[in-house]
Design a protein around this motif. Structure first.
Motif, PDB file in Angstrom:
ATOM      1  N   TYR A   1       0.476   4.658  -4.857  1.00  0.00           N
ATOM      2  CA  TYR A   1       0.414   5.845  -5.722  1.00  0.00           C
ATOM      3  C   TYR A   1       1.508   5.851  -6.761  1.00  0.00           C
ATOM      4  N   ASP A   2       2.474   4.919  -6.626  1.00  0.00           N
ATOM      5  CA  ASP A   2       3.547   4.866  -7.618  1.00  0.00           C
ATOM      6  C   ASP A   2       3.203   3.951  -8.777  1.00  0.00           C
TER       7      ASP A   2
ATOM      8  N   THR B   1       0.823  -1.206   0.000  1.00  0.00           N
ATOM      9  CA  THR B   1       0.000   0.000   0.000  1.00  0.00           C
ATOM     10  C   THR B   1       0.864   1.266   0.000  1.00  0.00           C
TER      11      THR B   1
END
Lengths: 735, 331
Positions: free
Chosen positions: B292-293, B288
């Protein structure tokens, strides 16, 4: 006149996972307005499926696959569901067997009846409620308007059944289907309900289909009778014609296997051998042939059709019973004549194997956080009786009268509140009170508990209990062999090999193959299971067997098999039986002496035939008169001494004589003074202020009832009814 | 009466058996000489050819497609976790800085994680501990809970009140806090996790079995044992427990699924087995961080396999329940 209900060649199937049961296989039946047609047969013969087909409420997997059902001329097979819903409850009313599960427990009865009305008629709520009051009044509900807000659990069994009937009648149906309407209620209530159905039928001229397994119920109430066997109607006729000239061997055998009032109890009952055929694969021949005494090769290859003779009497048989004037008793006797005559057993009045003295059992009622005792259910109040070695003693009474509790007290499943049980000369009441697992009982000294446990174990061998329900009395996870071996294992008798041999021998003795030991209970029929239950009770070679309703969960045709088996085993092993049953006919047939229990009191006891033919207590007389007999002549002409109302609560039993609230001849004294025990001849005792015959002093013989009544038990509270000898009580004083 | 063949009736058969002493061979030919179907049959009728209750239940289970799917899935996952590493060798011990967060490729079918471990290999390793702990918890919690519940339900009264209040107390403990507390005090190991998760899981089966025991103890066959003089121990072990076995088996399957979920939750919160041990929950937790990557392979494989395992066990449980109920409602 067109019949109201017309069933033609109906075929209904129930599809199961692996097979299809042809539950109804080509049945035709008509019911006219104002007529009652009785449908009789064993369970599984398809009679209930016919009823359910007529309202199209078949169980999952059930389908009508052929034939037609017309109600008021409307064909309902294939009718759209929306239209069917109007007919159901509107044109057809249904009365189910068990009123407890057929009423919604969360709804007041008034609302439930009103709901039925509003579903079918466009009326206001107020009008629907008014209708509910009307029908409740019609079915004899006392003060109907006050009862509207009652919930089903607040009503007694008989009143609930009345509510069910009221609901079925609410929309003025033209057909009423009553499926075993009285099987779940007591015989006194049964008489009331059947009387009510009869009155309603003539007042409202409804057509009624009365489904029952009980020939007696049918004989008294039906205009025509149809007998079903294995999904077919095998015989059909006017009621009187049917019972006077029974033609089909199945109907004849069924009648003969029921113990009847006139039955010679020295003779074994006729019993139909074997079990009904498997309806998922019915034979393409006469379905009764394998169990029929008259069957020939033709019966085993050809299927007889239902044909009518001159008297409009239809039967499906190649070799009907000759149509001479054969009354049912005669049929019974004819079959029984082939049966062996039983030897008369001699019992010694002084040789008591079991002596129950002043048994008292009260269950405390607790309430609140601290579980304070606020009252008690007086299940058994001062009951005394003696059972002689080798005899059969019968205890009869309505459900809730305490007869089962007495049995449980004797085997130690319940602890005595007071009194004494002497078995084989040893006082076992002390043992009986300790044998339950710790339900709030104080901790025992381990050593003492150990020796007591051994004592109990020894006692258990001689005193065994046979259970009522063959479906719940055998552990479903155990093989029959393990079940039968268990008593021996517990008592540590014999090696594994010896135990297995004994299991095989016992299975043979109760009429099963030794191979049964490897099977699970669910693979057997009800009658076979009851045989296994009997075998288990006999594994320890007991001297005394208590049978609690031994046949009431069984089919009529199987009952006599079990009763005969019980008598054979009694003769062979010299057993003493205590038979507890609500069925007076069964008890009279089996027992040498009878005790009648009412609301925790023994009201009458005496030799079976004497009590049955000349009862002294009004309750006994009413009980006997309420038994339906499978003879339309006596059944219709009978002037019934009906018992009013229902069994009062055992929490606050009526003062004085407990039966006074329902007694037709009760007077003031009955409410004030508990009636004394009078003697009415040898061994015959009853406690009543106004007995139905003149008391006589006993002729020298010593009655267990009276004698034990005399024994003072110090710790008994005086209020709960020491019997005071009155002027006619020399019997008591003389001891 | 003249046309009635003189076939003896059943009562006569009884009489025929009348003289049979115990231990003697079967008196089968009970008087019928006319070759009827019942010739060699005892008076009680035929003994059915046997099919055990278990075989019927198995048949019904095999008819249940979802149940089979669950079973196949569980077997596949077990093979994947335990046999997989023997075929597909990966380094799950020493981090490899050169291979951090590589996307799926032929060398790493599911890519690599933030310290360079192969994700596919890590799923296998993580699954081993999850399945081991899940099964062990189910066994321990069920055994303990069943005995507790059976004793409580059968004995009733004061014993029942005390035993069930203990259950209530355990149910009132917020389990996550307890786990976190224990994990900070002790160093989590497989053994400790089994003990801790079981200690909180047995109350379920205990309550279920107690309810069943309450209804079983008034059954006539239980009373029959008492009339024979049997002890409470015998009643509980030989009669009550075997008759709750349906409920128990079904519940145990759900227990496995629940334990795997609890384990994943704990690992996700960082209180599972300490690194470098692989856990599914731990993989999720680490993944997690990189959500966002765009490193989807760090999250989805672990998430999907947790969900699949739980669903598979639940399917089996449902199918078992149906199978065991059908046995009761058969016909």
């Amino acid at each position: 006149m067109a019949p109201v209900l017309e069933i033609t060649d109906l075929r209904t199937e129930i599809r199961l996972r692996t097979s299809t049961v042809h539950a109804v296989d080509g049945v035709s039946l008509t019911v006219q307005a104002g007529e009652t047609v009785g449908l009789v047969g064993e369970s599984g013969c398809g009679k209930t499926t016919i009823g359910l087909s007529a309202i199209r409420l078949l169980p999952p997997g059930g389908h009508i696959t052929g034939g037609s059902i017309k109600i008021n001329g409307t064909e309902i097979v294939g009718l759209p569901d929306a239209r069917m819903r109007q007919i159901r409850g509107g044109d057809v009313g249904m009365i189910f067997q068990d009123p407890m599960t057929s009423l919604n427990p969360t709804m007041p009865i008034g609302e439930q009846i009103a709901e039925t009305v509003r579903v079918h008629k466009r009326v206001s709520h107020r009008a629907a409620v008014d209708r509910a009051v009307e029908v409740l009044d019609l079915v004899g509900m006392p003060r109907p308007r006050e009862r509207l807000g009652d919930f089903p659990h607040q009503l007694s069994g008989g009143l609930r059944q009345r509510v069910m009937i009221a609901m079925a009648l609410a929309c003025e149906p033209s057909v009423l289907i009553a499926d075993e309407p009285t099987t779940a209620v007591d015989v006194t209530i049964q008489a009331q309900i059947l009387g009510l159905l009869d009155r309603l039928k003539s007042e409202l001229s409804t057509a009624m289909l009365l489904i029952s397994h009980d020939m007696g119920v049918i004989a008294g109430r039906a205009d025509r009778v149809a007998v079903m066997y294995a999904g077919r109607v095998v015989e059909q006729a006017e009621t009187v014609e049917f019972f006077d000239h029974i033609r089909h061997p199945y109907a004849e055998a069924l009648l003969a296997s029921i113990p009847q009032p006139g039955q010679d109890s020295q003779r074994a009952l006729y019993s139909i051998p074997g079990n009904p055929p498997d309806l998922s694969n019915p034979p393409a021949a006469c379905r009764f042939a394998p169990r029929c005494r008259y069957a020939t090769d033709r019966c085993r290859t050809e299927d007889p059709r239902l044909e009518q003779d001159a008297a409009a009497h239809g039967y499906a048989c190649f070799h009907p019973v000759p149509a001479d004037d054969v009354r049912p008793e005669a049929a019974g006797l004819r079959l029984a004549a082939q049966a062996r005559l039983r030897e008369t057993r001699r019992t010694d009045a002084d040789d008591l194997i079991l002596d129950a003295r002043n048994l008292v059992k009260e269950y405390p009622i607790t309430a609140g956080l601290l579980q304070r005792t606020i009252g008690s259910v007086k299940a058994v109040s001062d009951v005394s009786f003696g059972i002689r070695r080798g005899e059969t003693f019968g205890l009869v009474g309505e459900s809730g009268c305490g007869k089962t509790t007495i049995g449980r007290l004797l085997v130690g499943l319940e602890r005595l509140t007071g009194g004494q049980i002497v078995f084989n000369g040893a006082d076992i009441s002390a043992l009986a009170t300790r044998s339950r697992p710790a339900h709030g009982g104080g901790p025992d000294d381990p050593a003492q508990a150990g020796s007591r446990r051994r004592q109990i174990s020894r006692l258990r061998r001689d005193l065994q209990l046979m259970f009522q329900d063959p479906y719940s009395s055998l552990d479903p996870r155990m093989r029959v062999g393990t079940i039968l071996r268990e008593p021996l294992v517990i008592q540590g008798i014999g090696s594994r090999r010896e135990q297995d041999q004994r299991v095989a021998a016992m299975l043979t003795e109760v009429g099963l193959q030794p191979a049964a030991a490897d099977r699970y209970p669910h693979e057997f029929s009800g009658g076979q299971r009851q045989r296994i239950g009997l075998a288990r009770a006999l594994m320890l070679d007991p001297k005394f067997l208590i049978a609690d309703e031994p046949v009431s969960a069984l089919d009529v045709s199987i009952r006599s098999q079990i009763l005969n088996l019980m008598r054979d085993l009694q003769d062979r092993h010299n057993l003493t039986y205590l038979i507890i049953s609500h069925d007076l006919a069964v008890v009279r047939y089996m027992a040498d002496r009878i005790g009648v229990v009412y609301l925790g009191k023994l009201v009458e006891s005496g030799p079976a035939d004497t009590v049955y033919s000349t009862p002294a207590h009004p309750y006994t007389a009413a009980l006997i008169s309420a038994i339906p007999s499978p003879d339309p002549h006596s059944e219709r002409g009978r002037n019934r001494t009906q018992v009013r109302g229902e069994l009062p609560s055992a929490v606050n039993p009526p003062s004085g004589c407990r039966f006074r609230t329902r007694c037709a001849i009760a007077e003031e004294i009955c409410a004030e003074v508990e009636p004394p025990v009078h003697s009415f001849g040898v061994d015959h005792y009853a406690s009543c202020h106004f007995p139905l015959q003149r008391p006589v002093p006993p002729a020298g013989t010593d009655g267990a009832l009276v004698r034990t009544q005399q024994d003072p038990i110090a710790d008994r509270p005086p209020a709960s009814g020491r019997l005071v000898p009155d002027t006619t009580g020399d019997a008591v004083a003389g001891q | 009466m003249s046309d009635i063949p003189a076939t003896p009736s059943a009562p006569n058969q009884h009489t025929a058996d009348g003289a049979v002493a115990i231990g003697q061979p079967l008196p089968t030919a009970a008087g019928t000489e006319d070759g009827g179907l019942d010739q060699a049959m005892p008076t009680g009728g035929d003994t059915p050819a046997g099919r055990s209750a278990w075989r019927l239940a198995l048949q019904s289970f095999l008819d249940n497609k979802l149940g089979i799917a669950g079973l196949v899935l569980v077997i596949a996952i077990v093979l994947f976790c335990f046999v997989g590493p023997l075929v597909y060798h990966t380094n799950q011990i020493s981090p490899n800085a050169a291979q951090i967060n590589l996307p799926p490729s032929t060398r790493h079918p599911l890519g690599t994680d933030y310290v360079g471990f192969d994700v596919l290999g890590r799923l296998m390793a993580g699954g081993q501990s999850s399945i081991e702990i899940g099964l062990a918890v189910a066994v321990v919690a069920t055994l303990f809970g069943v005995l507790w519940g059976a004793i409580s339900g059968y004995l009733g009264g004061v014993v029942d009140s005390v035993l069930m209040r203990i259950v209530d107390i355990i149910l009132a403990i917020p389990s996550i806090f307890l786990f976190i507390y224990l994990a900070t005090v002790f160093k989590p190991t497989v053994g400790l996790l089994i003990v801790v998760v079981s200690a909180l899981s047995w109350v379920g089966p205990a309550r279920l079995v107690r309810g069943e025991a309450l209804s079983l103890r008034v059954r006539e066959y239980v009373q029959a044992v008492r009339v024979m003089g049997g002890h409470s121990t015998r009643i509980v072990l030989r009669h009550i427990v075997p008759n709750t076995v349906g409920t128990i088996v079904v519940n145990a399957t759900f227990q496995v699924a629940d334990a795997i979920l609890i384990l994943a939750t704990l690992s996700f919160l960082g209180f599972g087995l300490p690194p470098p041990a692989a856990t599914w929950g731990g993989m999720l937790s680490e993944g997690t961080n990189y959500l966002y990557d765009g490193y989807w392979w760090a999250v989805y494989p672990a998430g999907i396999i947790i969900a699949l395992t739980v669903i598979a066990f639940n399917f089996i449980g449902d199918a078992l329940r149906d199978a065991l109920e059908v046995r009761l409602q058969r016909r």
